[in-house]
Design a protein around this motif. Structure first.
Motif, short mmCIF file in Angstrom:
data_model
loop_
_atom_site.label_atom_id
_atom_site.label_comp_id
_atom_site.label_asym_id
_atom_site.label_seq_id
_atom_site.Cartn_x
_atom_site.Cartn_y
_atom_site.Cartn_z
N ASN A 171 44.84 -57.86 52.85
CA ASN A 171 44.96 -56.83 51.81
C ASN A 171 43.62 -56.63 51.10
OD1 ASN A 171 46.78 -55.08 50.09
ND2 ASN A 171 46.05 -56.48 48.52
N GLU A 172 42.93 -57.73 50.82
CA GLU A 172 41.62 -57.65 50.17
C GLU A 172 40.58 -57.00 51.08
OE1 GLU A 172 40.78 -61.65 49.12
OE2 GLU A 172 42.25 -61.74 47.50
N MET A 173 40.79 -57.13 52.40
CA MET A 173 39.86 -56.54 53.37
C MET A 173 40.20 -55.09 53.69
SD MET A 173 37.62 -58.87 53.90
CE MET A 173 36.76 -58.29 55.36
N GLY A 174 41.23 -54.56 53.02
CA GLY A 174 41.56 -53.15 53.20
C GLY A 174 42.76 -52.86 54.07
N VAL A 175 43.43 -53.91 54.57
CA VAL A 175 44.65 -53.72 55.37
C VAL A 175 45.83 -54.02 54.45
CG1 VAL A 175 45.89 -54.31 57.47
CG2 VAL A 175 43.39 -54.54 57.40
N SER A 176 46.52 -52.98 54.01
CA SER A 176 47.61 -53.17 53.04
C SER A 176 48.72 -54.04 53.61
CB SER A 176 48.19 -51.81 52.64
OG SER A 176 48.90 -51.23 53.72
N GLY A 177 49.55 -54.55 52.71
CA GLY A 177 50.68 -55.38 53.15
C GLY A 177 51.60 -54.62 54.07
N LEU A 178 51.85 -53.35 53.78
CA LEU A 178 52.72 -52.54 54.65
C LEU A 178 52.11 -52.39 56.04
CD1 LEU A 178 53.78 -49.70 52.17
CD2 LEU A 178 55.25 -51.52 53.10
N MET A 179 50.81 -52.09 56.09
CA MET A 179 50.17 -51.90 57.38
C MET A 179 50.06 -53.20 58.17
SD MET A 179 48.95 -49.90 59.61
CE MET A 179 48.63 -48.32 58.84
N SER A 180 49.73 -54.29 57.50
CA SER A 180 49.62 -55.57 58.21
C SER A 180 50.98 -56.03 58.72
CB SER A 180 49.00 -56.64 57.31
OG SER A 180 49.76 -56.83 56.14
N THR A 181 52.06 -55.74 57.96
CA THR A 181 53.40 -56.07 58.44
C THR A 181 53.74 -55.23 59.66
OG1 THR A 181 54.12 -56.57 56.18
CG2 THR A 181 55.84 -56.20 57.81
N PHE A 182 53.48 -53.93 59.58
CA PHE A 182 53.75 -53.01 60.68
C PHE A 182 53.01 -53.44 61.95
CE2 PHE A 182 52.22 -49.16 62.96
CZ PHE A 182 53.44 -48.72 63.48
N ILE A 183 51.73 -53.75 61.82
CA ILE A 183 50.92 -54.08 62.99
C ILE A 183 51.28 -55.45 63.54
CG2 ILE A 183 48.59 -54.57 63.81
CD1 ILE A 183 47.56 -52.40 61.93
N TYR A 230 59.01 -59.64 51.73
CA TYR A 230 58.38 -60.96 51.54
C TYR A 230 56.85 -60.81 51.47
CZ TYR A 230 57.23 -65.87 52.49
OH TYR A 230 56.73 -67.15 52.43
N VAL A 231 56.31 -60.05 52.43
CA VAL A 231 54.85 -59.86 52.47
C VAL A 231 54.37 -59.16 51.19
CG1 VAL A 231 52.95 -58.68 53.64
CG2 VAL A 231 54.71 -59.85 54.98
N MET A 232 55.05 -58.11 50.78
CA MET A 232 54.65 -57.37 49.58
C MET A 232 54.73 -58.26 48.34
SD MET A 232 53.76 -54.59 50.88
CE MET A 232 53.38 -53.76 49.33
N ALA A 233 55.78 -59.08 48.27
CA ALA A 233 55.97 -59.93 47.09
C ALA A 233 54.89 -61.00 46.99
CB ALA A 233 57.36 -60.56 47.12
N VAL A 234 54.56 -61.66 48.12
CA VAL A 234 53.58 -62.75 48.04
C VAL A 234 52.16 -62.22 47.89
CG1 VAL A 234 55.02 -64.37 49.32
CG2 VAL A 234 53.39 -62.94 50.58
N ILE A 235 51.92 -60.97 48.25
CA ILE A 235 50.60 -60.38 48.03
C ILE A 235 50.38 -60.07 46.55
CG2 ILE A 235 49.22 -58.28 48.35
CD1 ILE A 235 50.08 -58.23 51.25
N HIS A 236 51.40 -59.54 45.90
CA HIS A 236 51.23 -59.02 44.54
C HIS A 236 51.83 -59.91 43.45
CE1 HIS A 236 49.67 -55.32 46.25
NE2 HIS A 236 50.74 -55.22 47.02
#
Length: 297
Positions: free
Chosen positions: A34-46, A87-93
């Protein structure tokens, strides 16, 4: 099916510990991405998309087991999709350990969903677990200014909802023993791929940026995908060979890993009051394993 003999369970226990450790630490690569520019949604999708691409050729033939349970399989896709995406969104933010403790209210929801969908009676132990888990949550979320003890932010609300969807997924999996583990794994990977897609489609610009990802980012996404495959297979293998009450104790290792990793890597820690609430939630989780063992007799 559980084995009644004294077969060596070192490997299944190791599988459960590995899956718990991965879930307790997976927040860090997702935050880094997420800090490198890959959002939680996109990293989950990929990451789940990669897992699906890798696993589907091996497990495709098992999809025939869903023929008489298509709607249940679809429900597993939906609930597991939100579980993994949320889960991914919650632990990121959010604060890692608080989010995970709200997630570990899952045994409470499992009892209620089992009563509704499986017809399992609560009994005294069931009511005790409900009261203990809710009391632990209230202690952990207590507000000094007199406000209601509710999740403090969006990430914590998401963590709470993810625990509910995780519990619903578990009850669905328990109800659908006609569907093979391999077919359920495919469903979980499909869910993780599709769940973030509607929100991503509302931000078309994020897809344009995928072409700019470096080899390092793609390598990290591949490693996360492999970790998700490992978690899915390890936890299902472990639960096949270890009694439910024992498995829950082992899986609580996730909270230990999360507490240590969030302290060292993010500087997060709980207050004494929050630890008291956390202990009550964990004890409720342990007792829920005993409840499940009683239902299996």
């Amino acid at each position: 099916m559980m084995h009644s003999n004294n077969k060596n369970t070192v490997l299944p226990i190791a599988a459960l510990l590995a899956s718990a450790a991965l879930w307790g630490a997976i927040w860090y690569p997702y935050r880094w991405l997420n800090e490198m520019g890959v959002s939680g949604l996109m990293s989950t999708f990929i990451s789940y998309g990669i897992a699906l691409i890798i696993g589907l050729p091996f497990y495709f033939r098992h999809l025939k087991s869903i023929v008489n349970a298509k709607w249940f399989w679809l429900a597993i896709i939906i609930t597991s999709g939100w579980t993994n995406t949320g889960y991914v969104m919650a632990v990121i933010h959010g604060e890692i350990i608080r989010v995970l403790l709200l997630f570990y209210l899952a045994p409470l929801w499992t009892i209620l969903f089992s009563w509704w969908m499986l017809g399992e009676r609560l009994g005294r132990l069931g009511y005790f677990i409900i009261v203990l888990a809710l009391t632990g949550a209230m202690v952990m979320l207590w507000q000094a200014d007199g406000r209601l003890p509710l999740p403090a932010n969006t990430a914590e609300w998401v963590g709470l909802s993810v625990g509910m969807s995780f519990a619903f997924t578990n009850v669905l999996i328990k109800k659908t023993d006609m569907i093979t583990i391999e077919a359920k794994s495919i469903g979980i990977w499909i869910g993780g791929t599709l769940a973030p897609l509607p929100l991503l489609l509302m931000q078309p610009a994020v897809f344009a940026g995928v072409g700019d990802y470096t080899a390092l980012l793609w390598g990290a996404l591949l490693l996360v995908a492999l970790a998700m495959i490992g978690v899915t297979l390890c936890i299902q293998y472990g639960l096949m060979h270890v009694a439910a009450n024992r498995a829950i104790v082992i899986l609580l290792f996730e909270l230990v890993v999360a507490a240590i990793s969030s302290y060292w890597l993010a500087g997060e820690s709980l207050s004494a009051r929050e630890w008291v609430g956390a202990a009550m939630i964990m004890i409720a989780s342990l007792f829920s394993g005993k409840l499940e063992q009683e239902h299996s007799k």
